[in-house]
Design a protein around this motif. Structure first.
Motif, PDB file in Angstrom:
ATOM      1  N   ALA A 190      -2.991 -78.378  23.958  1.00 21.14           N
ATOM      2  CA  ALA A 190      -4.217 -77.640  23.673  1.00 21.14           C
ATOM      3  C   ALA A 190      -5.323 -78.070  24.632  1.00 21.14           C
ATOM      4  O   ALA A 190      -6.139 -77.251  25.063  1.00 21.14           O
ATOM      5  CB  ALA A 190      -4.638 -77.863  22.237  1.00 21.14           C
ATOM      6  N   GLY A 191      -5.364 -79.334  25.014  1.00 17.14           N
ATOM      7  CA  GLY A 191      -6.384 -79.833  25.942  1.00 17.14           C
ATOM      8  C   GLY A 191      -6.199 -79.238  27.321  1.00 17.14           C
ATOM      9  O   GLY A 191      -7.169 -78.907  28.014  1.00 17.14           O
ATOM     10  N   GLN A 192      -4.932 -79.091  27.752  1.00 16.55           N
ATOM     11  CA  GLN A 192      -4.669 -78.512  29.067  1.00 16.55           C
ATOM     12  C   GLN A 192      -5.039 -77.030  29.086  1.00 16.55           C
ATOM     13  O   GLN A 192      -5.565 -76.517  30.074  1.00 16.55           O
ATOM     14  CB  GLN A 192      -3.212 -78.699  29.439  1.00 16.55           C
ATOM     15  CG  GLN A 192      -2.868 -80.120  29.774  1.00 16.55           C
ATOM     16  CD  GLN A 192      -1.393 -80.283  30.089  1.00 16.55           C
ATOM     17  OE1 GLN A 192      -0.576 -79.414  29.744  1.00 16.55           O
ATOM     18  NE2 GLN A 192      -1.056 -81.394  30.702  1.00 16.55           N
ATOM     19  N   ILE A 193      -4.753 -76.316  27.996  1.00 13.18           N
ATOM     20  CA  ILE A 193      -5.096 -74.888  27.907  1.00 13.18           C
ATOM     21  C   ILE A 193      -6.617 -74.745  27.931  1.00 13.18           C
ATOM     22  O   ILE A 193      -7.168 -73.854  28.598  1.00 13.18           O
ATOM     23  CB  ILE A 193      -4.490 -74.260  26.637  1.00 13.18           C
ATOM     24  CG1 ILE A 193      -2.989 -74.249  26.760  1.00 13.18           C
ATOM     25  CG2 ILE A 193      -5.017 -72.867  26.409  1.00 13.18           C
ATOM     26  CD1 ILE A 193      -2.275 -73.758  25.534  1.00 13.18           C
ATOM     27  N   ALA A 194      -7.294 -75.590  27.235  1.00 15.82           N
ATOM     28  CA  ALA A 194      -8.747 -75.535  27.211  1.00 15.82           C
ATOM     29  C   ALA A 194      -9.292 -75.827  28.608  1.00 15.82           C
ATOM     30  O   ALA A 194     -10.251 -75.176  29.069  1.00 15.82           O
ATOM     31  CB  ALA A 194      -9.298 -76.526  26.202  1.00 15.82           C
ATOM     32  N   ALA A 195      -8.694 -76.777  29.322  1.00 19.87           N
ATOM     33  CA  ALA A 195      -9.126 -77.100  30.679  1.00 19.87           C
ATOM     34  C   ALA A 195      -8.854 -75.928  31.598  1.00 19.87           C
ATOM     35  O   ALA A 195      -9.653 -75.617  32.504  1.00 19.87           O
ATOM     36  CB  ALA A 195      -8.428 -78.342  31.172  1.00 19.87           C
ATOM     37  N   ALA A 231     -11.561 -73.871  33.632  1.00 21.04           N
ATOM     38  CA  ALA A 231     -11.474 -73.723  35.082  1.00 21.04           C
ATOM     39  C   ALA A 231     -11.576 -72.249  35.460  1.00 21.04           C
ATOM     40  O   ALA A 231     -12.233 -71.866  36.443  1.00 21.04           O
ATOM     41  CB  ALA A 231     -10.192 -74.335  35.590  1.00 21.04           C
ATOM     42  N   GLY A 232     -10.896 -71.363  34.695  1.00 21.81           N
ATOM     43  CA  GLY A 232     -10.966 -69.920  34.954  1.00 21.81           C
ATOM     44  C   GLY A 232     -12.375 -69.399  34.765  1.00 21.81           C
ATOM     45  O   GLY A 232     -12.861 -68.565  35.542  1.00 21.81           O
ATOM     46  N   ALA A 233     -13.039 -69.857  33.726  1.00 18.32           N
ATOM     47  CA  ALA A 233     -14.420 -69.434  33.477  1.00 18.32           C
ATOM     48  C   ALA A 233     -15.331 -69.915  34.604  1.00 18.32           C
ATOM     49  O   ALA A 233     -16.235 -69.190  35.054  1.00 18.32           O
ATOM     50  CB  ALA A 233     -14.894 -69.958  32.144  1.00 18.32           C
ATOM     51  N   PHE A 234     -15.080 -71.115  35.107  1.00 12.81           N
ATOM     52  CA  PHE A 234     -15.875 -71.643  36.205  1.00 12.81           C
ATOM     53  C   PHE A 234     -15.669 -70.817  37.474  1.00 12.81           C
ATOM     54  O   PHE A 234     -16.617 -70.518  38.198  1.00 12.81           O
ATOM     55  CB  PHE A 234     -15.540 -73.123  36.441  1.00 12.81           C
ATOM     56  CG  PHE A 234     -16.398 -73.772  37.475  1.00 12.81           C
ATOM     57  CD1 PHE A 234     -17.733 -74.065  37.216  1.00 12.81           C
ATOM     58  CD2 PHE A 234     -15.881 -74.086  38.727  1.00 12.81           C
ATOM     59  CE1 PHE A 234     -18.515 -74.660  38.176  1.00 12.81           C
ATOM     60  CE2 PHE A 234     -16.667 -74.675  39.685  1.00 12.81           C
ATOM     61  CZ  PHE A 234     -17.998 -74.974  39.421  1.00 12.81           C
ATOM     62  N   VAL A 235     -14.411 -70.416  37.760  1.00  9.79           N
ATOM     63  CA  VAL A 235     -14.100 -69.584  38.929  1.00  9.79           C
ATOM     64  C   VAL A 235     -14.797 -68.237  38.788  1.00  9.79           C
ATOM     65  O   VAL A 235     -15.376 -67.708  39.741  1.00  9.79           O
ATOM     66  CB  VAL A 235     -12.574 -69.430  39.108  1.00  9.79           C
ATOM     67  CG1 VAL A 235     -12.244 -68.345  40.113  1.00  9.79           C
ATOM     68  CG2 VAL A 235     -11.946 -70.744  39.506  1.00  9.79           C
TER      69      VAL A 235
END
Length: 135
Positions: free
Chosen positions: A3-8, A12-16
């Motif tokens: 779940a932590g990796q999915i959230a990361a 990251a996608g939102a940041f891009v």
């Protein structure tokens, strides 16, 4: 994936996506600055001939003003000469002319008085005499 990796990954996608959304106005701003730079260069290039022409015009006007100053100085000299000539004329001929005019006036007045004395109180051309005769 945890779940932590999915959230990361979502972060990251939102940041891009955020970077892409902010990149578009920055690119447009860069183009606007480029156009402004080009406009400033063109204005600078066009001002050189304009300033050269203005400088030539000012030089020509200064030349004409120098000529006008010369003409004004000459006119002032001529008016001074005319004033001096007028003073000389008045001093040399003014007095005798006034005396001659006064003399001729006196002579004509004396001649009129003499004629009047010869004609008598009831002269040939007297209207009183004619009116008195009719009454």
């Amino acid at each position: 994936m945890s779940a932590g990796q999915i959230a990361a990954l979502i972060a990251a996608g939102a940041f891009v996506l955020l970077v892409l959304l902010l990149a578009i106005p920055l690119i447009k701003l860069g183009r606007t600055l480029d156009e402004a730079t080009i406009a400033i260069r063109k204005a600078h290039e066009n001002t050189d001939p304009l300033l050269i022409g203005a400088n030539d015009t000012i030089t020509h006007v200064n030349t004409q003003l120098e000529r006008v100053d010369g003409i004004t100085a000459n006119a002032q000299a001529v008016s001074g000469n005319v004033s001096a000539l007028s003073s000389v004329f008045t001093a040399t001929l003014g007095g005798p002319l006034v005396k001659t005019a006064a003399f001729s006036y006196g002579v004509s007045k004396a001649i009129r008085a003499r004629r009047k004395a010869k004609e008598g109180p009831e002269g040939k051309h007297s209207r009183r005499g004619k009116k008195g005769a009719k009454s």
